[in-house]
Design a protein around this motif. Structure first.
Motif, PDB file in Angstrom:
ATOM      1  N   PRO A  71       0.728  -1.231  -0.011  1.00 24.87           N
ATOM      2  CA  PRO A  71       0.138   0.155  -0.088  1.00 24.87           C
ATOM      3  C   PRO A  71       0.929   1.448   0.072  1.00 24.87           C
ATOM      4  O   PRO A  71       1.841   1.220   0.468  1.00 24.87           O
ATOM      5  CB  PRO A  71      -0.835   0.005   1.277  1.00 24.87           C
ATOM      6  CG  PRO A  71       0.194  -1.096   2.229  1.00 24.87           C
ATOM      7  CD  PRO A  71       0.940  -2.025   1.136  1.00 24.87           C
ATOM      8  N   ASP A  72       0.401   2.241  -0.521  1.00 25.95           N
ATOM      9  CA  ASP A  72       1.180   3.665  -0.466  1.00 25.95           C
ATOM     10  C   ASP A  72       0.991   4.331   0.848  1.00 25.95           C
ATOM     11  O   ASP A  72       2.050   4.846   1.181  1.00 25.95           O
ATOM     12  CB  ASP A  72       0.585   4.665  -1.747  1.00 25.95           C
ATOM     13  CG  ASP A  72       0.522   3.942  -2.849  1.00 25.95           C
ATOM     14  OD1 ASP A  72       1.569   3.932  -3.435  1.00 25.95           O
ATOM     15  OD2 ASP A  72      -0.749   3.573  -3.507  1.00 25.95           O
ATOM     16  N   ILE A  73      -0.091   3.969   1.532  1.00 24.82           N
ATOM     17  CA  ILE A  73      -0.156   4.369   2.897  1.00 24.82           C
ATOM     18  C   ILE A  73      -0.596   3.446   3.859  1.00 24.82           C
ATOM     19  O   ILE A  73      -1.671   2.742   3.423  1.00 24.82           O
ATOM     20  CB  ILE A  73      -1.127   5.663   2.888  1.00 24.82           C
ATOM     21  CG1 ILE A  73      -0.574   6.804   2.063  1.00 24.82           C
ATOM     22  CG2 ILE A  73      -1.400   6.083   4.391  1.00 24.82           C
ATOM     23  CD1 ILE A  73      -1.227   8.068   1.874  1.00 24.82           C
ATOM     24  N   VAL A  74      -0.062   3.360   5.054  1.00 27.30           N
ATOM     25  CA  VAL A  74      -0.638   2.545   6.247  1.00 27.30           C
ATOM     26  C   VAL A  74      -1.209   3.891   7.009  1.00 27.30           C
ATOM     27  O   VAL A  74      -0.458   4.793   7.381  1.00 27.30           O
ATOM     28  CB  VAL A  74       0.444   1.942   7.075  1.00 27.30           C
ATOM     29  CG1 VAL A  74      -0.099   1.207   8.212  1.00 27.30           C
ATOM     30  CG2 VAL A  74       0.872   0.741   5.757  1.00 27.30           C
ATOM     31  N   VAL A  75      -2.394   3.630   7.466  1.00 29.25           N
ATOM     32  CA  VAL A  75      -3.193   4.557   8.477  1.00 29.25           C
ATOM     33  C   VAL A  75      -3.015   3.641   9.875  1.00 29.25           C
ATOM     34  O   VAL A  75      -3.428   2.347   9.971  1.00 29.25           O
ATOM     35  CB  VAL A  75      -4.330   4.892   8.185  1.00 29.25           C
ATOM     36  CG1 VAL A  75      -4.985   5.521   9.296  1.00 29.25           C
ATOM     37  CG2 VAL A  75      -4.264   5.606   7.001  1.00 29.25           C
ATOM     38  N   HIS A  76      -2.636   4.639  10.989  1.00 35.04           N
ATOM     39  CA  HIS A  76      -3.056   3.952  12.412  1.00 35.04           C
ATOM     40  C   HIS A  76      -3.151   5.057  13.297  1.00 35.04           C
ATOM     41  O   HIS A  76      -2.793   6.286  13.121  1.00 35.04           O
ATOM     42  CB  HIS A  76      -1.731   3.019  12.754  1.00 35.04           C
ATOM     43  CG  HIS A  76      -1.890   1.913  13.857  1.00 35.04           C
ATOM     44  ND1 HIS A  76      -2.032   2.518  15.255  1.00 35.04           N
ATOM     45  CD2 HIS A  76      -2.079   0.734  13.827  1.00 35.04           C
ATOM     46  CE1 HIS A  76      -2.183   1.436  15.985  1.00 35.04           C
ATOM     47  NE2 HIS A  76      -2.278   0.366  15.012  1.00 35.04           N
ATOM     48  N   GLY A  77      -3.851   4.815  14.620  1.00 35.16           N
ATOM     49  CA  GLY A  77      -3.899   5.727  15.606  1.00 35.16           C
ATOM     50  C   GLY A  77      -2.386   5.977  16.138  1.00 35.16           C
ATOM     51  O   GLY A  77      -1.729   5.046  16.083  1.00 35.16           O
ATOM     52  N   ASP A  78      -2.099   7.390  16.564  1.00 34.02           N
ATOM     53  CA  ASP A  78      -0.882   7.422  17.192  1.00 34.02           C
ATOM     54  C   ASP A  78      -0.762   6.851  18.411  1.00 34.02           C
ATOM     55  O   ASP A  78       0.566   6.739  19.095  1.00 34.02           O
ATOM     56  CB  ASP A  78      -0.507   8.798  17.312  1.00 34.02           C
ATOM     57  CG  ASP A  78      -1.533   9.710  18.170  1.00 34.02           C
ATOM     58  OD1 ASP A  78      -2.384   8.920  18.857  1.00 34.02           O
ATOM     59  OD2 ASP A  78      -1.432  10.979  18.455  1.00 34.02           O
ATOM     60  N   ASP A  79      -1.716   6.107  19.133  1.00 38.90           N
ATOM     61  CA  ASP A  79      -1.399   5.442  20.385  1.00 38.90           C
ATOM     62  C   ASP A  79      -0.360   4.327  20.470  1.00 38.90           C
ATOM     63  O   ASP A  79       0.208   4.083  21.435  1.00 38.90           O
ATOM     64  CB  ASP A  79      -2.662   4.815  20.857  1.00 38.90           C
ATOM     65  CG  ASP A  79      -3.479   3.879  19.736  1.00 38.90           C
ATOM     66  OD1 ASP A  79      -3.462   4.062  18.699  1.00 38.90           O
ATOM     67  OD2 ASP A  79      -3.769   2.636  20.041  1.00 38.90           O
TER      68      ASP A  79
END
Ligand code: SPV
Ligand code: MG
Length: 672
Positions: free
Chosen positions: A324-332
């Motif tokens: 994937p071009d981007i991985v998204v996650h919460g900053d926790d």
């Protein structure tokens, strides 16, 4: 919130495009202009008042904006001296229209929704920067120290990052900057009207607290030339094919997840990885909702293009496959046990040029309440009781560690190590008769009665959520055992193990050094059957423990009994041995498996501790119980501490053997 768009500039480098209109009205692909795109994005981000400074073609701009039907109040502030001043003067003129926190942006800036959300969502002042983009020659650079922007300008290179004029300013920081701008603009020095507003900011930046927000990998660019316009147009076209990956284990879906999904979907085509039951179990709990249902749920959320399984806590396999071009996650996950997982994601992404986008973790009380209620479900007896069976179905090979008190229960519950991209933890707790008796200073001879044993069980269960395996000794008289199983079942215990001994039971590790009598096979079978019959559910497992190897009765006897006990209804078989070699347990397991491929096998490698779990599992064992190690390691430590105090007449010398008080306090959660 109010937004201030600085749009007074002439835009002379744009050629014909700005011959009849201000630069902010430059058309973009898809029919929007830079400004109409900004206005749409600002309204979507919750801005209710937008102040636009005008200069060249002010009337054209006003008419255009009024034709857009903007959802927020729009105020125009005209800078009549736009040809001889810079936007510092426009900001000075606009000050009277500003109140509270503001968003500040240049009218030639094109950015994607996520960048604005990251800036607008900041709890402090913020500026868009890219820590990995090459430093631009002519455009802004921000000097960053710690987590603060110290200076902004075009000439900085040391500790600098590419920066874009998109800010959130808190009320206090806005006032500080604008006060300094005021003193510039009132100074009578024409140079001070022609410089960047950031020159004034740099003189007071030590009084402000502007956090750099990293937009690396996301679109955020100024358009100064037709080349810039072409590059941004190409980037806008790429956004549509951008692939985004996000992973969830969640078996409750709350507004926090939906929010994250919405924001992730705004970045591109969103693939959601759902952790398989095995993956969740490895680092957390057996999920309340099975993988197939969780996957179906996520598949039906708006914005989710596809759902794929993620087999481990580690993202490596899926990222390598999906790129994937981007991985998204919460900053926790920057803190805590997921930190190494994050580091691995960053390094895998760096390998092919992917980017990690982190959104602030939701501290919405409704979200915390939903997560708490899910944790509670794991602790409730009706759910907890069946977890061991389900774990045997999903994982097949489990470990359990001894617990004999609330505190040891917490150690069994919370101990974790990170290994090969996943977290290892114990699957269950063993409430050992030996350790329960020892902690009371009593011999392991069924002297601690069931009432006292149940108090230990309750104490542990009250502060933990993992399945409990109860050491039921001999189970007592059959007439008593039927009541014991019901009590255990009601309490939420998952397995009771009873050993085939009769008369005065002694600890198995004494073997034949003391007098111990093995139970008659038929009689023990009757006890098992009666126990099974007394149960109200089929969740509490009754495990028959075979003492033939302990008492020197041989392998054949052990196997014969194992088959008889399973025929009588035993849900699992425990084979015990006090040999220093694992051979007889491994042999038993292999021979038993030739006749019974299914019934779970349990063992306790205390005397043959050199064996590994892998060796035991490959022979056919399913549950490995570490039956007494917490007690055995704590006891010499306590003894040494006591002797040290006696010897030195002080507690100072033993201090280094002790856990800091702060840590022991943290071990106990205030609210479970
Ligand atoms: C216990 O832990 O109490 C057991 C296992 O029953 S053993 O001590 O090895 O007998
Ligand atoms: Mg015991």
């Amino acid at each position: 919130m109010t937004a201030l768009i600085l749009a007074s500039g002439v835009g002379s480098r744009m050629g014909d495009i700005t011959a009849q209109r201000p630069k902010c009205m430059t058309p973009l692909p898809d029919g929007e202009t830079i400004l109409s795109r900004q206005l749409r994005q600002l309204c979507a981000a919750g801005t209710d008042k937008i102040v636009i400074t005008t200069g060249a073609f002010a009337d054209v701009l006003r008419d255009y904006v009024s034709s857009l039907g903007v959802a927020a109040e729009v105020i125009f502030v005209h800078n009549p001296d736009f040809e001889t001043t810079n936007y510092i003067y426009s900001m000075f003129l606009a000050e009277k229209e500003l109140d509270g926190d503001i968003l500040l942006l240049h009218g030639d800036l094109v950015f994607e929704d996520t960048v604005l959300q990251m800036i607008a969502g900041s709890s402090t002042s913020a500026m868009a920067v890219s820590t990995t983009r090459p430093l631009p020659e002519k455009d802004f650079k921000a000097v960053i120290s710690g987590d603060t922007v110290r200076a902004v300008g075009i000439d900085f290179t040391k500790n600098a990052a590419a920066a874009m004029p998109l800010y959130r300013l808190t009320d206090a920081d806005r006032r500080t900057w604008l006060t300094q701008i005021g003193s510039y603009c009132r100074s009578g020095d024409s140079q001070k009207l022609r410089c960047y507003a950031e020159n004034a900011l740099n003189e007071v930046s030590d009084k402000c607290s502007i956090r750099p927000v990293d937009f690396t990998g996301l679109l955020c660019a100024e358009i100064d030339t037709p080349d810039d316009l072409a590059a941004v147009s190409a980037e806008l076209a790429c956004l549509k094919s951008r692939r985004v990956y996000m992973c969830f284990s969640a078996d409750v879906i709350h507004s926090g997840h939906i929010n994250m999904i919405r924001r992730a979907a705004a970045l591109g085509r969103l693939t959601i990885g759902i952790m398989t039951d095995r993956a969740v179990t490895a680092y957390k709990h057996l999920p309340l909702v099975a993988y197939a249902d969780r996957a179906e749920l996520f598949r039906n959320i708006n914005g989710v293009a596809e759902v794929v399984p993620q087999d481990t806590l580690s993202y490596r396999d899926n990222l390598t496959r999906l790129k994937p071009d981007i991985v998204v996650h919460g900053d926790d996950w920057r803190k805590g046990f997921q930190q190494p997982v994050r580091e691995e994601v960053v390094s895998v992404l760096a390998g092919y040029g992917g980017k990690l986008v982190e959104f602030p973790y939701s501290d919405d009380p409704a979200v915390s309440a939903a997560e708490r209620s899910m944790r509670c479900a794991h602790a409730l007896p009706d759910y907890r009781r069946g977890v061991l069976r389900k774990l045997l179905d999903t994982k097949r090979n489990l470990t359990a560690i001894e617990a004999h008190s609330g505190l040891t229960g917490l150690i069994a519950e919370n101990s974790r190590v990170y290994e090969n991209g996943t977290v290892r933890q114990f699957d269950a707790m063993w409430i050992s008769s030996l350790c329960d008796s020892t902690s009371r200073g009593k011999p392991d001879i069924e002297l601690v009665d069931m009432t006292a044993r149940m108090r230990t069980v309750n104490e542990i269960m009250e502060v933990t959520t993992k399945p409990v395996i109860f050491d039921g000794d001999t189970g007592g008289l059959t007439e008593h055992f039927v009541y014991t199983v019901r009590t255990l079942e009601r309490t939420g215990v998952s397995m009771v193990i009873i050993e085939d001994k009769s008369g005065l039971k002694k600890n198995s590790l004494f073997g034949t050094e003391v007098e111990q009598v093995q139970a008659d096979t038929e009689e023990f079978c009757r006890k098992i059957s009666a126990g099974k019959k007394a149960l109200k559910t089929d969740e509490l497992m009754i495990c028959a423990r075979i003492e033939s190897l302990i008492l020197g009765m041989g392998m054949d006897d052990a196997l014969r009994r194992a088959l008889a006990y399973t025929a009588a209804g035993a849900d699992a078989i425990m084979i015990h041995s006090r040999s220093s070699s694992p051979d007889e347990v491994l042999t038993f397991a292999r021979l038993f498996r030739e006749q019974d491929g299914f019934t779970p096998l349990v063992c306790v490698p205390t005397s043959y501790s050199s064996v590994t779990e892998e060796e035991l599992y490959s022979a056919g064992i399913n549950i490995v119980i570490y039956a007494n190690q917490l007690t055995r390691s704590a006891f010499p430590a306590m003894q040494q501490t006591a002797e040290s105090i006696l010897r030195t007449h002080s507690a100072a010398e033993c201090e280094e053997m002790c856990m800091p008080f702060r840590e022991i306090i943290r071990l106990i959660p205030e609210e479970y």
